[in-house]
Design an enzyme around this catalytic site. Structure first.
Site, PDB file in Angstrom:
ATOM      1  N   SER A  18      65.630 -39.896   6.250  1.00  0.00           N
ATOM      2  CA  SER A  18      64.210 -39.926   5.884  1.00  0.00           C
ATOM      3  C   SER A  18      63.364 -39.175   6.899  1.00  0.00           C
ATOM      4  CB  SER A  18      63.725 -41.374   5.763  1.00  0.00           C
ATOM      5  OG  SER A  18      64.043 -42.075   6.966  1.00  0.00           O
ATOM      6  N   GLY A  19      63.938 -38.136   7.484  1.00  0.00           N
ATOM      7  CA  GLY A  19      63.155 -37.280   8.365  1.00  0.00           C
ATOM      8  C   GLY A  19      62.302 -36.330   7.529  1.00  0.00           C
ATOM      9  N   ASN A  20      61.898 -35.232   8.143  1.00  0.00           N
ATOM     10  CA  ASN A  20      61.041 -34.260   7.475  1.00  0.00           C
ATOM     11  C   ASN A  20      61.721 -33.697   6.223  1.00  0.00           C
ATOM     12  OD1 ASN A  20      60.106 -30.940   7.908  1.00  0.00           O
ATOM     13  ND2 ASN A  20      58.543 -32.504   7.721  1.00  0.00           N
ATOM     14  N   TRP A  21      62.970 -33.270   6.372  1.00  0.00           N
ATOM     15  CA  TRP A  21      63.694 -32.652   5.261  1.00  0.00           C
ATOM     16  C   TRP A  21      64.200 -33.726   4.304  1.00  0.00           C
ATOM     17  CZ3 TRP A  21      63.884 -29.160   2.024  1.00  0.00           C
ATOM     18  CH2 TRP A  21      65.014 -28.497   1.546  1.00  0.00           C
ATOM     19  N   GLY A  22      64.617 -34.874   4.840  1.00  0.00           N
ATOM     20  CA  GLY A  22      65.111 -35.958   3.989  1.00  0.00           C
ATOM     21  C   GLY A  22      64.024 -36.483   3.074  1.00  0.00           C
ATOM     22  N   PHE A  51      74.929 -37.566  13.931  1.00  0.00           N
ATOM     23  CA  PHE A  51      75.079 -38.952  13.449  1.00  0.00           C
ATOM     24  C   PHE A  51      76.072 -39.075  12.291  1.00  0.00           C
ATOM     25  CE2 PHE A  51      70.452 -39.250  14.941  1.00  0.00           C
ATOM     26  CZ  PHE A  51      70.840 -39.636  16.218  1.00  0.00           C
ATOM     27  N   LYS A  75      73.105 -17.778  10.564  1.00  0.00           N
ATOM     28  CA  LYS A  75      71.816 -17.082  10.529  1.00  0.00           C
ATOM     29  C   LYS A  75      71.013 -17.310  11.804  1.00  0.00           C
ATOM     30  CE  LYS A  75      69.206 -20.917   9.330  1.00  0.00           C
ATOM     31  NZ  LYS A  75      67.856 -21.402   9.098  1.00  0.00           N
ATOM     32  N   ALA A 120      60.876 -27.126   5.315  1.00  0.00           N
ATOM     33  CA  ALA A 120      60.624 -28.368   4.572  1.00  0.00           C
ATOM     34  C   ALA A 120      59.155 -28.552   4.216  1.00  0.00           C
ATOM     35  CB  ALA A 120      61.133 -29.561   5.383  1.00  0.00           C
TER      36      ALA A 120
END
Lengths: 415, 415
Positions: A18-22, A122, A272, A178
């Site tokens: 549930s971070g920025n991208w999650g 993780f 990249k 994101a």
């Protein structure tokens, strides 16, 4: 052939992270499950690593009379009450069918689709906790960028997840900043999803697992398709075909292209960053757009070659040269990503990239530098350092063994 | 097989043109002929379209006592006395073996290699003047960007030159901003050179011309290889192999990749300008780098498709996706080229691209807009407008029939 109407069950989807991208992925998936109610359950679980968060008095959610503003609150509860992840994706409203859940085990219960969006360090610990808690026929999609490269070999994150959980896990990667996507700005992505034939409808008892030791890759293996004892998806679920997986991620502002090349999609997101360092060096020298475009082109072709050398036929050149996870992600990363900017600053200030990293990133690490070191160590072990002159030049520059001005000479093909 | 030592003659090279890019090419070629004295004559002729130029008092060449500073001087004489083209490539020293020649006919006399760097609208007139003045076994390289597209068909400039002069003409194109290259900043380019078999050493009387009417392309033709009555290079010249042609252009700061795909190289330099307009629209909307990278990727694939549809097997996908004339030129043009900037300004100011062109370009025209119109007219005639949704979207936006915000929807593949 089973058709959609034969399916009596729907897929339950959980976002693991549930971070920025999650949180961005949760928003996209939650919008999509509502658009396809015959395929997916309406509620999308999002596992929230619980922490205490205080609503800032400047926040649009601040109300001195609200109980939520009387001291620190649990992040999962804020997500569910405010329909916003104020810590990691502030000012973006989430659909109400996103449910923040602080219990990992509860969030994944009965879920047939697990979308992994966690920091790569993780993966091991979280998969350990998930073992035995997920349905055996679950399928995963890893949105974790990069791969594990060391002198021992290359491991794709989606493969590590698939192996540890005994499930098939695909990969999603692309030119995806994101916050821009969360704001509904147009973007594209690439989803690689190619489970082995056992995933065809119904159990297939004659299908034996292709391989049981899954830690390291060597050429001619089939990445992502080697998890032992894959369980077939029960026949009462809609098939997880390319068409249906696309429906989970594709939005009018987030265009998905489906491919089967898990290795190419995963490698693109890692390599990249090395190319972005090279582009930053060119820009730092003031060498202009020709030079920047040149190292991007050379870098892209080294990515193609890396895939071909170490994943054989399974990593397709087109994944790098034609998909969002390849060419487009190189472009985005070389226009303004963190690796690009730090490399440019290093040249402009006459510092090492390491010094810029220390000064600018608040203790965070650049992915490009660690990938450049890991790739170099791997190539050295394979005796192939000279076959990847740009990757090697970037390593040598980071190590102080070469100067950025030497890049044209170092990457010039020798006859 | 004839070897180098059998060759008693050397190639004489003439640069037909002396603008910004032409003078840059003269510098590169003049440096290279000195490095390869067994292949090339030392003097490089540069045809200068004569004009009167006054040395600016602020110029580093200004000296009130010098006869050159007593009023306007002939440009060709200034080139030869100052070893600089002060009008079109100021502050760049030219090698002394570049000889500016105001007589086109004299400049090309006995030249076996003609490098064309003139504005495309002059091709017809200049080739008319060259007819009968060049050796019949001369070979050309066109550095003129773009192609002629109309509802009647597509004509490559190198082909037009080759046809009109009865010689073989290849093409050079890449991510090449002339001034950066003239300053010795690192760049790459692509040279397509693929003369028909008659060009093997010695005359080949059984080789009949493949085609005599050469004006328009249709699929399955072989661009650039169809000039009637090609004369073989006499055996006492070194062969114009890929290896030797590369030696004429490759420098430590200007890396050349040789290919055989004249059509792909030529198309790249034209179609990328349409893509750059789309990228400018995205940037003008403030949609960020994801969106820009997405239209660049979609545009690059439409370029591949355009080549495949209208040049069949002769236009290779890799020329677009892997070479400087394709992917890298798209990148450069979408980072800061004129088409990109004018399209962005149009959105930011709420004007049409045409209005920005009028206001900003001093009467010059954008190549992207005219190419977008020409390509549209051609596609319409072929009944293939819908097969190229990005090119069509750009046309529709220029025509006021669509809004830039609609691009994601317009280019979304329909199932």
């Amino acid at each position: 052939m089973a058709t959609l109407s034969a399916a009596s069950k729907k897929h339950k989807v959980t976002i693991v992270g549930s971070g920025n991208w999650g949180t961005t992925m949760a928003k996209i998936v939650a919008e999509n499950v509502k658009s396809h109610p015959s395929l997916f359950e309406e509620t999308v679980q999002m596992w929230v690593y619980e922490e205490e968060v205080t609503i800032d008095p400047k926040s649009r959610h601040y109300d001195p009379n609200s109980p939520l503003c009387q001291g620190p609150q649990k992040l999962s509860q804020l997500v569910n009450k405010l329909h916003e992840n104020i810590k990691y994706l502030p000012n973006i409203s989430l659909p109400e069918n996103v449910v923040g859940n602080p219990s990992l085990e509860d969030a994944v219960q009965d879920s047939t689709v697990l979308v992994f969006v966690i920091p790569h360090q993780f993966i091991g610990r979280i998969c350990d906790r998930l073992k035995g808690k997920i349905v055996p026929y679950a399928r995963g999609i890893s949105c974790i960028k990069g791969v594990d490269v060391s002198d021992k070999g290359i491991r794709l994150f989606c493969e590590a997840i698939g192996h540890q959980l005994g499930i098939y896990c695909g990969a999603l990667s692309g030119a995806n900043i994101a916050t821009e996507i969360a704001q509904g700005k147009y973007s594209e992505t690439t989803v690689a999803y190619d489970p082995p034939p056992i995933d065809s409808r119904g159990p297939s008892p004659t299908e034996s697992p292709r391989e049981s030791e899954v830690d390291l890759i060597s050429p001619s293996k089939e990445p992502g398709r080697r998890s032992a004892k894959l369980s077939a998806l029960p026949i009462d679920y809609p098939p997880l075909s390319h068409e249906n997986v696309k429906k989970l991620f594709h939005r009018p502002y987030f265009h998905v292209r489906m491919v089967s090349d898990v290795a190419g999609v995963s490698l693109g997101g890692a390599l990249k960053n090395v190319v972005a360092l090279a582009a930053g060096f060119m820009d730092g020298l003031g060498w202009g757009d020709n030079a920047k475009a040149a190292v991007m082109r050379v870098g892209l072709l080294e990515m193609v070659k890396f895939g071909r050398c170490f994943f054989g036929e399974t990593a397709k050149p087109e994944t790098f040269t034609e998909e969002s996870c390849g060419m487009a992600d190189v472009v985005t990363s070389c226009m303004g990503g963190r690796n690009f900017r730090c490399a440019r600053m290093a040249i402009e200030r006459g510092q090492s990239v390491y010094e810029v990293e220390q000064a600018e990133l608040n203790g965070q690490k650049l992915q490009g530098t660690s990938t450049a070191y890991e790739v170099h160590s791997f190539l050295k072990n394979e005796g192939m350092v000279e076959d990847f002159p740009l990757f090697t030049a970037v390593y040598d520059i980071l190590e102080g063994k070469a100067k950025p001005e030497q890049i044209p000479d170092l990457i010039e093909p020798r006859d």
